[in-house]
Scaffold this active site. Structure first.
Site, short mmCIF file in Angstrom:
data_model
loop_
_atom_site.label_atom_id
_atom_site.label_comp_id
_atom_site.label_asym_id
_atom_site.label_seq_id
_atom_site.Cartn_x
_atom_site.Cartn_y
_atom_site.Cartn_z
CB SER A 100 -6.06 0.77 -1.17
OG SER A 100 -4.94 -0.05 -0.91
CE LYS A 101 -10.48 1.41 5.50
NZ LYS A 101 -11.58 1.17 4.53
NE ARG A 102 -2.59 -2.96 -1.41
CZ ARG A 102 -1.52 -2.65 -2.10
NH1 ARG A 102 -0.31 -2.71 -1.53
NH2 ARG A 102 -1.60 -2.28 -3.36
CG HIS A 103 -0.80 2.18 -0.19
ND1 HIS A 103 -1.79 2.10 -1.13
CD2 HIS A 103 0.27 1.53 -0.71
CE1 HIS A 103 -1.34 1.43 -2.18
NE2 HIS A 103 -0.10 1.07 -1.94
N GLY A 104 -1.76 2.57 4.48
CA GLY A 104 -1.74 3.35 5.72
C GLY A 104 -2.71 4.51 5.65
#
Ligand code: GLU
Length: 471
Positions: free
Chosen positions: A243-247
């Site tokens: 997801s987005k939080r993984h970059g």
């Protein structure tokens, strides 16, 4: 292992609702590799039937991403929406053979019946499944549903997941045509895959349930099902769904971060597929080795350290002229002003810096020294290094170098060594002031390489400037 055959056809079928996701890029790559491995054809189908979510920008972004990865199709792309008439034709065929029926239940009523079925823990069923419409009925709005076979098992013999079974009693009668006669996704996929001659459907395992529904449609039409291979999705380094939080998730972000397309292909091929312990391999090797049996059942985890390792390998092998151009672009992106001679200087610098770089951005950092324009601004630290005896020695070295014709790095190395000997000092007395004068404190390779990258005129010019400023 299946023997190579010229009949293999694979496809990548993105929905154009955003950028090209790296999961999608990996799916495209696997399909491309599989087709190449079997001397078959790799096709692209843009699934743009969802008119509200599909955009031209997204179509462009997807093709840009694929071109950057150098994954080209063997034929013109197919746009699914343009085939709606053909989809409707197939629905007519299903109606004629009794494998589909018209359902006149209103959307409201359908919702109510669905809730009721849910509360009673049974599969929703339209009352029209077993009811003949009258001529009057036919004039009113309706959807067309697939009449699935009941009380049987549908098995998808998946190349990755093994045999997966569903009881058809747990599946409902899928809508094939909406009330505005728009074909639905599962129908369009089957018709298009069939018409495009697709033999192998390799895609994310989020489509496994669709494979069951699609298989029933294939069977009803008397068409041969393709071979299915549903690959586990990519997870983040922590094992959670990406997801987005993984970059970065979009392919273009990887391009911007300075990864090379061949490195991305190498890395993505390893993400969920393995050939022994091989980590670094060329396209030719990947094509020779790629098989569905090598795809893992567990989700692959994105690992940025590994990606950096793979990228540095491909940077080392890359052509210097190409790297210089990419590095120039990276400098432009950073807003650095560039001069005419910079590309040639960058190219000369490449062999000296690329061994230590992980990305093009690293190359840009490590080559910033060649782009500085004269006169360089010396800070106090640089000035402190350029005083007294040191300064006199630098002036003598500048004179000696001005008589020196070859600007080859090995000749320069020997010359610097000879100079240090003639001065009776260690190189430690020469290196730091030289570096201060030549780069004003920027990171740079050793002095001979720095001189070689800058070129003769620029090197002598920078030395003159430094001597002038510190007089
Ligand atoms: N359009 C679908 C997606 O983007 C893929 C469908 C398929 O590969 O069958 O997820």
């Amino acid at each position: 292992m299946t023997s190579p055959s010229s009949t293999v056809v694979t496809r990548f079928a993105p929905s154009p609702t955003g950028y090209l996701h790296i999961g999608g890029a990996r799916t495209a790559l696997f399909n491309w590799l599989y087709a190449k491995r079997h001397a078959g054809r790799f096709l692209i189908r843009v699934e743009d039937t969802d008119r509200e979510r599909s955009t031209d920008e997204a179509v462009k972004a997807i093709f840009d991403g694929l071109s950057w990865l150098e994954l080209f199709a063997d034929d013109e792309p197919v746009f699914q929406f343009s085939r709606a008439d053909r989809h409707r034709e197939v629905v007519d065929q299903l109606l004629e053979t009794g494998h589909a029926y018209r359902d006149f239940t209103s959307a409201e009523e359908t919702g109510r019946l669905r809730d009721e079925a849910k509360a009673e823990k049974r599969t929703f069923e339209s009352p029209w499944r077993d009811r003949e419409p009258t001529v009057d009925d036919l004039a009113s709005p309706h959807v067309v549903r697939f009449r699935r076979p009941k009380a049987t098992t549908v098995t998808v013999a998946d190349e990755v997941q093994g045999d997966v079974n569903w009881s058809t009693d747990d599946l409902d009668d899928l809508v094939l045509l909406r009330s505005d006669s728009a074909p639905t996704y599962n129908l369009a996929v089957v018709v298009d895959d069939h018409d495009m001659g697709v033999t192998h459907v390799i895609r994310g395992d989020d489509h496994l349930n669709n494979a069951a529904r699609q298989s029933l449609i294939y069977d009803a039409l008397g068409w041969m099902r393709p071979t299915f291979a549903h690959i586990p999705l990519i997870h983040g380094p922590d094992g959670a769904k990406l997801s987005k939080r993984h970059g970065a998730q979009a392919v273009h972000e990887y391009a911007e971060m300075g990864y090379l397309p061949e490195a991305m292909r190498n890395y993505l091929a390893r993400l969920g597929w393995a050939h022994g312990d091989d980590e670094l391999f060329s396209d030719a090797q990947a094509i020779e080795w790629f098989d569905l049996a090598g795809i893992g059942k567990a989700p692959a985890r994105l690992d940025f350290d590994k990606l950096a390792h793979v990228n540095s390998h491909w940077l080392r092998l890359a052509d210097d002229e190409r790297l210089a151009k990419l590095t120039l672009d990276a400098h432009l992106q950073k807003g650095h002003a560039l001069a005419e001679a910079d590309e040639a200087r960058l190219q000369r610098a490449m062999p000296f810096v690329k061994d230590r770089a992980k990305t093009i951005l690293d190359l840009a950092d490590q080559t910033a020294f060649v782009l500085k324009s004269r006169p360089l601004t010396l800070d106090d630290k640089a000035k402190a290094l350029l005083s007294g005896e040191t300064l006199d020695r630098l002036a003598r070295l500048r004179e000696r170098l001005s008589l020196f014709q070859s600007w080859d790095v090995f000749a320069l190395e020997a010359e610097l060594k000879a100079f240090a000997e003639s001065e009776g000092v260690g190189f430690g007395k020469i290196g730091p002031p030289m570096r201060a004068a030549l780069t004003a404190g920027s990171t740079s390779p050793d002095i001979a390489r720095t001189l070689s990258a800058l070129g003769r005129d620029e090197s002598l010019g920078r030395l003159d400037d430094a001597l002038q400023q510190t007089k």
